[in-house]
Scaffold this active site. Sequence first.
Site, PDB file in Angstrom:
ATOM      1  N   HIS A 107       3.449   1.475  -8.320  1.00  0.00           N
ATOM      2  CA  HIS A 107       2.375   0.504  -8.102  1.00  0.00           C
ATOM      3  C   HIS A 107       1.330   0.602  -9.223  1.00  0.00           C
ATOM      4  O   HIS A 107       0.857  -0.410  -9.745  1.00  0.00           O
ATOM      5  CB  HIS A 107       1.653   0.787  -6.776  1.00  0.00           C
ATOM      6  CG  HIS A 107       2.490   0.621  -5.547  1.00  0.00           C
ATOM      7  ND1 HIS A 107       2.816   1.669  -4.711  1.00  0.00           N
ATOM      8  CD2 HIS A 107       3.057  -0.483  -4.991  1.00  0.00           C
ATOM      9  CE1 HIS A 107       3.540   1.231  -3.703  1.00  0.00           C
ATOM     10  NE2 HIS A 107       3.708  -0.075  -3.840  1.00  0.00           N
ATOM     11  N   GLN A 150      13.489 -10.000  -4.736  1.00  0.00           N
ATOM     12  CA  GLN A 150      12.153 -10.510  -4.416  1.00  0.00           C
ATOM     13  C   GLN A 150      11.548 -11.201  -5.636  1.00  0.00           C
ATOM     14  O   GLN A 150      10.983 -12.290  -5.542  1.00  0.00           O
ATOM     15  CB  GLN A 150      11.275  -9.342  -3.964  1.00  0.00           C
ATOM     16  CG  GLN A 150       9.805  -9.669  -3.815  1.00  0.00           C
ATOM     17  CD  GLN A 150       9.042  -8.528  -3.194  1.00  0.00           C
ATOM     18  OE1 GLN A 150       9.042  -8.367  -1.986  1.00  0.00           O
ATOM     19  NE2 GLN A 150       8.386  -7.716  -3.999  1.00  0.00           N
ATOM     20  N   GLY A 196       0.798  -1.229   0.000  1.00  0.00           N
ATOM     21  CA  GLY A 196       0.000   0.000   0.000  1.00  0.00           C
ATOM     22  C   GLY A 196       0.826   1.272   0.000  1.00  0.00           C
ATOM     23  O   GLY A 196       2.018   1.263  -0.287  1.00  0.00           O
ATOM     24  N   TYR A 197       0.168   2.353   0.322  1.00  0.00           N
ATOM     25  CA  TYR A 197       0.702   3.716   0.211  1.00  0.00           C
ATOM     26  C   TYR A 197       1.236   3.933  -1.215  1.00  0.00           C
ATOM     27  O   TYR A 197       2.429   4.117  -1.458  1.00  0.00           O
ATOM     28  CB  TYR A 197       1.772   4.027   1.274  1.00  0.00           C
ATOM     29  CG  TYR A 197       1.733   5.499   1.592  1.00  0.00           C
ATOM     30  CD1 TYR A 197       0.713   6.019   2.384  1.00  0.00           C
ATOM     31  CD2 TYR A 197       2.663   6.381   1.057  1.00  0.00           C
ATOM     32  CE1 TYR A 197       0.621   7.379   2.630  1.00  0.00           C
ATOM     33  CE2 TYR A 197       2.582   7.741   1.304  1.00  0.00           C
ATOM     34  CZ  TYR A 197       1.559   8.225   2.090  1.00  0.00           C
ATOM     35  OH  TYR A 197       1.468   9.576   2.329  1.00  0.00           O
ATOM     36  N   PHE A 198       0.262   3.921  -2.136  1.00  0.00           N
ATOM     37  CA  PHE A 198       0.583   3.805  -3.555  1.00  0.00           C
ATOM     38  C   PHE A 198       1.305   5.002  -4.141  1.00  0.00           C
ATOM     39  O   PHE A 198       1.091   6.138  -3.746  1.00  0.00           O
ATOM     40  CB  PHE A 198      -0.705   3.553  -4.353  1.00  0.00           C
ATOM     41  CG  PHE A 198      -1.331   2.224  -4.052  1.00  0.00           C
ATOM     42  CD1 PHE A 198      -0.546   1.100  -3.843  1.00  0.00           C
ATOM     43  CD2 PHE A 198      -2.708   2.104  -3.968  1.00  0.00           C
ATOM     44  CE1 PHE A 198      -1.116  -0.129  -3.556  1.00  0.00           C
ATOM     45  CE2 PHE A 198      -3.289   0.879  -3.683  1.00  0.00           C
ATOM     46  CZ  PHE A 198      -2.497  -0.237  -3.481  1.00  0.00           C
ATOM     47  N   HIS A 199       2.136   4.678  -5.123  1.00  0.00           N
ATOM     48  CA  HIS A 199       2.778   5.683  -5.972  1.00  0.00           C
ATOM     49  C   HIS A 199       2.658   5.168  -7.408  1.00  0.00           C
ATOM     50  O   HIS A 199       2.110   4.069  -7.643  1.00  0.00           O
ATOM     51  CB  HIS A 199       4.236   5.902  -5.542  1.00  0.00           C
ATOM     52  CG  HIS A 199       5.023   4.639  -5.402  1.00  0.00           C
ATOM     53  ND1 HIS A 199       5.346   3.840  -6.468  1.00  0.00           N
ATOM     54  CD2 HIS A 199       5.523   3.999  -4.306  1.00  0.00           C
ATOM     55  CE1 HIS A 199       6.035   2.787  -6.055  1.00  0.00           C
ATOM     56  NE2 HIS A 199       6.143   2.849  -4.728  1.00  0.00           N
ATOM     57  N   LYS A 212      12.203  -3.269  -9.151  1.00  0.00           N
ATOM     58  CA  LYS A 212      12.899  -2.500  -8.115  1.00  0.00           C
ATOM     59  C   LYS A 212      13.332  -3.449  -6.986  1.00  0.00           C
ATOM     60  O   LYS A 212      14.431  -3.332  -6.453  1.00  0.00           O
ATOM     61  CB  LYS A 212      12.009  -1.407  -7.556  1.00  0.00           C
ATOM     62  CG  LYS A 212      12.714  -0.624  -6.483  1.00  0.00           C
ATOM     63  CD  LYS A 212      11.933   0.595  -6.110  1.00  0.00           C
ATOM     64  CE  LYS A 212      12.261   0.996  -4.704  1.00  0.00           C
ATOM     65  NZ  LYS A 212      11.590   0.149  -3.726  1.00  0.00           N
TER      66      LYS A 212
HETATM   67  P1  AMP Z   1       5.561  -2.586  -2.021  1.00  0.00           P
HETATM   68  O1  AMP Z   1       4.211  -1.996  -1.770  1.00  0.00           O
HETATM   69  O2  AMP Z   1       6.680  -1.641  -1.822  1.00  0.00           O
HETATM   70  O3  AMP Z   1       5.742  -3.925  -1.347  1.00  0.00           O
HETATM   71  O4  AMP Z   1       5.603  -2.913  -3.578  1.00  0.00           O
HETATM   72  C1  AMP Z   1       4.603  -3.643  -4.217  1.00  0.00           C
HETATM   73  C2  AMP Z   1       5.071  -3.989  -5.606  1.00  0.00           C
HETATM   74  O5  AMP Z   1       5.358  -2.798  -6.303  1.00  0.00           O
HETATM   75  C3  AMP Z   1       6.362  -4.814  -5.604  1.00  0.00           C
HETATM   76  O6  AMP Z   1       6.293  -5.787  -6.632  1.00  0.00           O
HETATM   77  C4  AMP Z   1       7.419  -3.784  -5.892  1.00  0.00           C
HETATM   78  O7  AMP Z   1       8.567  -4.312  -6.516  1.00  0.00           O
HETATM   79  C5  AMP Z   1       6.665  -2.866  -6.831  1.00  0.00           C
HETATM   80  N1  AMP Z   1       7.282  -1.555  -6.862  1.00  0.00           N
HETATM   81  C6  AMP Z   1       7.583  -0.758  -5.803  1.00  0.00           C
HETATM   82  N2  AMP Z   1       8.202   0.367  -6.222  1.00  0.00           N
HETATM   83  C7  AMP Z   1       8.299   0.271  -7.568  1.00  0.00           C
HETATM   84  C8  AMP Z   1       8.860   1.108  -8.587  1.00  0.00           C
HETATM   85  N3  AMP Z   1       9.435   2.269  -8.308  1.00  0.00           N
HETATM   86  N4  AMP Z   1       8.783   0.683  -9.859  1.00  0.00           N
HETATM   87  C9  AMP Z   1       8.204  -0.504 -10.171  1.00  0.00           C
HETATM   88  N5  AMP Z   1       7.662  -1.337  -9.259  1.00  0.00           N
HETATM   89  C10 AMP Z   1       7.714  -0.953  -7.980  1.00  0.00           C
END
Ligand code: AMP
Length: 296
Positions: free
Chosen positions: A50, A166, A44-47, A162
Amino acid sequence: MERPFLFVREGMVIQHIRDIKLMQKRSLEIRQHGKSIGFVPTMGYFHDGHIELMKYVRNRCDLVIVSIFVNAIQFGPNEDFQKYPRDIDRDLKFVKQAGVDIVFNPEHKDMYPDNFQTGVSVGKVTKYLCGASRPGHFNGVTTIVSKLFNIVKPDIAVFGEKDFQQLVTIKQMVTDLNMSVTVIGRPIVRETDGLAMSSRNIYLSVEERKAALGLKKSIELAKRMVSMNENDCKKIIHAVKNELLSKSCIKIDYVQLCDTETLEPVEKIKQKTLLALAVFIGSTRLIDNCILDFGV
Ligand code: AMP
């Protein structure tokens, strides 16, 4: 009374599901109706990073399911689980632009009830990089992703490059455990100045945000060195570290050049070599990476 489920997408209708059994039931119904499920697991806390993953899935599957779950068991005791940014209302608004059908947002107590005692653990590929500096992290990741796959039953699941390790780890798990889901990696989405998007970027002060550009600068430096035929990993790592350390608030966790599949460290740059970085900027840990292409 429970609202009947829509298999035909209707504008901006997003279902917010918290209950695990209900999510499982929905996914079964979707699959029984011959519809495909694309899945994006998140904390969560989307950008926009995501959102890109969600849009990618939107164009390939009938239904898009996104999970939001800050997974306690993948955080170490001194890490940022408590302060990790959470804002479900903001996230639910954010996902409208991405054509998401279901947001699955279970509770910790339901995902990890008192008698929970199972873990999924992947071998060698989790030993390097973040696996070395965050003991237990990848067991937490593979355990939660296995649970989510069992609940959501996706046809495809999309992860960002990124978190390169994982992605490699989950592909390994899916192969080893014969899981019937196709795992797809997508490129890193960056801010206009080059910083990789991350929910953790909001922790950065103005000064730290400036210093964080050291990550991108050091990646560019490595690319330049390789384009000038430097293939000695020690020299490249040394230069990258010096670039990073030119910012006083950066502390290096690791700088590593490795095989893109096994993640084992390499001594000479091959046609494709992963440059992986993890640093602390103040107390915020950020990661970044790129694939260096020798001879291209
Ligand atoms: P997170 O919420 O940080 O666990 O990320 C969820 C998914 O979004 C994971 O598969 C991350 O690798 C992907 N993600 C996070 N940041 C980015 C980014 N800047 N570019 C592409 N994918 C991302």
